[in-house]
Design an enzyme around this catalytic site. Sequence first.
Site, PDB file in Angstrom:
ATOM      1  N   LYS A  90      -5.496   6.294   2.553  1.00 17.77           N
ATOM      2  CA  LYS A  90      -5.759   5.935   1.014  1.00 17.77           C
ATOM      3  C   LYS A  90      -6.703   4.780   0.970  1.00 17.77           C
ATOM      4  O   LYS A  90      -7.677   4.825   0.087  1.00 17.77           O
ATOM      5  CB  LYS A  90      -4.326   5.474   0.637  1.00 17.77           C
ATOM      6  CG  LYS A  90      -4.433   4.923  -0.820  1.00 17.77           C
ATOM      7  CD  LYS A  90      -2.884   4.892  -1.386  1.00 17.77           C
ATOM      8  CE  LYS A  90      -2.117   4.015  -0.291  1.00 17.77           C
ATOM      9  NZ  LYS A  90      -2.244   2.655  -0.541  1.00 17.77           N
ATOM     10  N   ARG A  93       3.825   0.226  -7.285  1.00 16.24           N
ATOM     11  CA  ARG A  93       4.687   0.598  -5.887  1.00 16.24           C
ATOM     12  C   ARG A  93       5.914   1.111  -6.547  1.00 16.24           C
ATOM     13  O   ARG A  93       6.967   1.255  -5.605  1.00 16.24           O
ATOM     14  CB  ARG A  93       4.923  -0.442  -5.047  1.00 16.24           C
ATOM     15  CG  ARG A  93       3.900  -0.067  -3.833  1.00 16.24           C
ATOM     16  CD  ARG A  93       4.050  -1.399  -3.146  1.00 16.24           C
ATOM     17  NE  ARG A  93       3.852  -1.273  -1.508  1.00 16.24           N
ATOM     18  CZ  ARG A  93       2.555  -1.407  -1.165  1.00 16.24           C
ATOM     19  NH1 ARG A  93       1.394  -1.410  -1.930  1.00 16.24           N
ATOM     20  NH2 ARG A  93       2.438  -1.438   0.304  1.00 16.24           N
ATOM     21  N   ARG A 152      -3.546   2.154  13.636  1.00 14.53           N
ATOM     22  CA  ARG A 152      -4.764   1.848  13.126  1.00 14.53           C
ATOM     23  C   ARG A 152      -4.932   0.107  13.187  1.00 14.53           C
ATOM     24  O   ARG A 152      -4.026  -0.560  13.599  1.00 14.53           O
ATOM     25  CB  ARG A 152      -4.464   1.984  11.467  1.00 14.53           C
ATOM     26  CG  ARG A 152      -3.371   1.212  10.798  1.00 14.53           C
ATOM     27  CD  ARG A 152      -3.165   1.496   9.221  1.00 14.53           C
ATOM     28  NE  ARG A 152      -2.203   0.614   8.751  1.00 14.53           N
ATOM     29  CZ  ARG A 152      -1.866   0.994   7.390  1.00 14.53           C
ATOM     30  NH1 ARG A 152      -2.655   1.873   6.857  1.00 14.53           N
ATOM     31  NH2 ARG A 152      -1.010   0.018   6.839  1.00 14.53           N
ATOM     32  N   ARG A 189      -2.098  -5.313  12.077  1.00  8.20           N
ATOM     33  CA  ARG A 189      -1.289  -6.011  11.281  1.00  8.20           C
ATOM     34  C   ARG A 189       0.215  -6.143  11.826  1.00  8.20           C
ATOM     35  O   ARG A 189       0.789  -5.185  12.079  1.00  8.20           O
ATOM     36  CB  ARG A 189      -0.997  -5.157   9.873  1.00  8.20           C
ATOM     37  CG  ARG A 189      -2.299  -5.507   8.918  1.00  8.20           C
ATOM     38  CD  ARG A 189      -2.345  -4.712   7.925  1.00  8.20           C
ATOM     39  NE  ARG A 189      -1.134  -4.430   7.035  1.00  8.20           N
ATOM     40  CZ  ARG A 189      -0.836  -3.553   6.090  1.00  8.20           C
ATOM     41  NH1 ARG A 189      -1.916  -3.102   5.370  1.00  8.20           N
ATOM     42  NH2 ARG A 189       0.282  -3.484   5.608  1.00  8.20           N
ATOM     43  N   ARG A 237       8.911   0.263   4.115  1.00  9.24           N
ATOM     44  CA  ARG A 237       7.728   0.555   3.046  1.00  9.24           C
ATOM     45  C   ARG A 237       7.819   1.900   2.870  1.00  9.24           C
ATOM     46  O   ARG A 237       7.476   2.349   1.783  1.00  9.24           O
ATOM     47  CB  ARG A 237       6.522   0.224   3.871  1.00  9.24           C
ATOM     48  CG  ARG A 237       6.107  -1.548   3.881  1.00  9.24           C
ATOM     49  CD  ARG A 237       5.371  -1.742   5.216  1.00  9.24           C
ATOM     50  NE  ARG A 237       4.077  -1.398   5.193  1.00  9.24           N
ATOM     51  CZ  ARG A 237       3.406  -1.344   6.263  1.00  9.24           C
ATOM     52  NH1 ARG A 237       4.005  -1.672   7.501  1.00  9.24           N
ATOM     53  NH2 ARG A 237       2.077  -0.947   6.338  1.00  9.24           N
TER      54      ARG A 237
HETATM   55  P1  AMP Z   1      -0.284  -2.839   1.963  1.00 11.56           P
HETATM   56  O1  AMP Z   1      -1.220  -3.402   2.404  1.00 11.56           O
HETATM   57  O2  AMP Z   1      -0.677  -2.054   0.543  1.00 11.56           O
HETATM   58  O3  AMP Z   1       0.370  -1.841   2.762  1.00 11.56           O
HETATM   59  O4  AMP Z   1       0.784  -3.880   1.427  1.00 11.56           O
HETATM   60  C1  AMP Z   1       1.335  -4.797   2.229  1.00 11.56           C
HETATM   61  C2  AMP Z   1       2.360  -5.421   1.538  1.00 11.56           C
HETATM   62  O5  AMP Z   1       2.144  -6.158   0.432  1.00 11.56           O
HETATM   63  C3  AMP Z   1       3.446  -4.677   1.188  1.00 11.56           C
HETATM   64  O6  AMP Z   1       4.484  -4.034   2.290  1.00 11.56           O
HETATM   65  C4  AMP Z   1       4.330  -5.579   0.235  1.00 11.56           C
HETATM   66  O7  AMP Z   1       5.278  -6.440   0.916  1.00 11.56           O
HETATM   67  C5  AMP Z   1       3.238  -6.342  -0.300  1.00 11.56           C
HETATM   68  N1  AMP Z   1       2.779  -5.304  -1.639  1.00 11.56           N
HETATM   69  C6  AMP Z   1       1.540  -4.853  -1.776  1.00 11.56           C
HETATM   70  N2  AMP Z   1       1.435  -4.164  -3.030  1.00 11.56           N
HETATM   71  C7  AMP Z   1       2.789  -4.667  -3.704  1.00 11.56           C
HETATM   72  C8  AMP Z   1       3.148  -4.367  -4.930  1.00 11.56           C
HETATM   73  N3  AMP Z   1       2.570  -3.277  -5.724  1.00 11.56           N
HETATM   74  N4  AMP Z   1       4.403  -4.727  -5.256  1.00 11.56           N
HETATM   75  C9  AMP Z   1       5.022  -5.625  -4.227  1.00 11.56           C
HETATM   76  N5  AMP Z   1       4.504  -5.654  -3.124  1.00 11.56           N
HETATM   77  C10 AMP Z   1       3.418  -5.469  -2.786  1.00 11.56           C
END
Ligand code: AMP
Length: 223
Positions: free
Chosen positions: A13, A87, A126, A165, A177
């Site tokens: 994405k 989310r 990744r 990460r 997640r």
């Molecule tokens: P991502 O980079 O999208 O995988 O996000 C990494 C982490 O950031 C997630 O596992 C959540 O802990 C936090 N996070 C990102 N977006 C959100 C959201 N919309 N609501 C709550 N936590 C978020």
Amino acid sequence: MNILAFGPNGSGKGTQGAIVKEKYGLDHIESGAIFREHIKGGTELGMKAKAFIESGDLVPDEITIPMVLETLAKSKEKGWLLDGFPRSLAQAEALDKALKESGMALDYVMEITLDREIAKERIMGRRLCANDNNHPNHIAFDAIKPVEKDGELVCRVCGGELSARADDQDEDAISKRHDIYYDETTGTMAAVNYFKNTDVEIIAVDGTKGIKEISEEILKQIS
Ligand code: AMP
């Protein structure tokens, strides 16, 4: 133009979002990346969010929703592609309400579909480029394999330093997640379905296809 991007972690994405953003000159707003910037900068918001992110839990809505809505408002003129938010069903409702109140229209919802097991394998391989986190690098895919320099793997696009990460190497965090993503009751799939029930145009693509094929399919559907 304003676009929402959905897809499980590992679906590509971010990569597709970067292609669409580039083509249409949009701001690419990634909630996870905003949090990571705050953590790196040692801000108060970053300190509050850190433990949630490391364990794969959602950062509470009272922190996340205002942060994302403020960022969107700044991109009102240019248009945006929003990735990682909403989310949950509650975030979808908050976003819909805020968009209506601010007079911002949602033009497309892009959904990259991918099986959970495949998404997990992809996450673990990744790598993040220190210069641009949308430079695609993955140790298991020939097309986007990092290159070797002085015995180290570096970014295939710019030669930048690569890292993984912490939450991408932790199976419990990945599983949490994905539990949130595939949850159709109150999770991210509930948010996707919320927008499917509105009259916004949906662009659904199969995430098992190659990067180029997927981007061609997406760009074809954006008119
Ligand atoms: P991502 O980079 O999208 O995988 O996000 C990494 C982490 O950031 C997630 O596992 C959540 O802990 C936090 N996070 C990102 N977006 C959100 C959201 N919309 N609501 C709550 N936590 C978020």
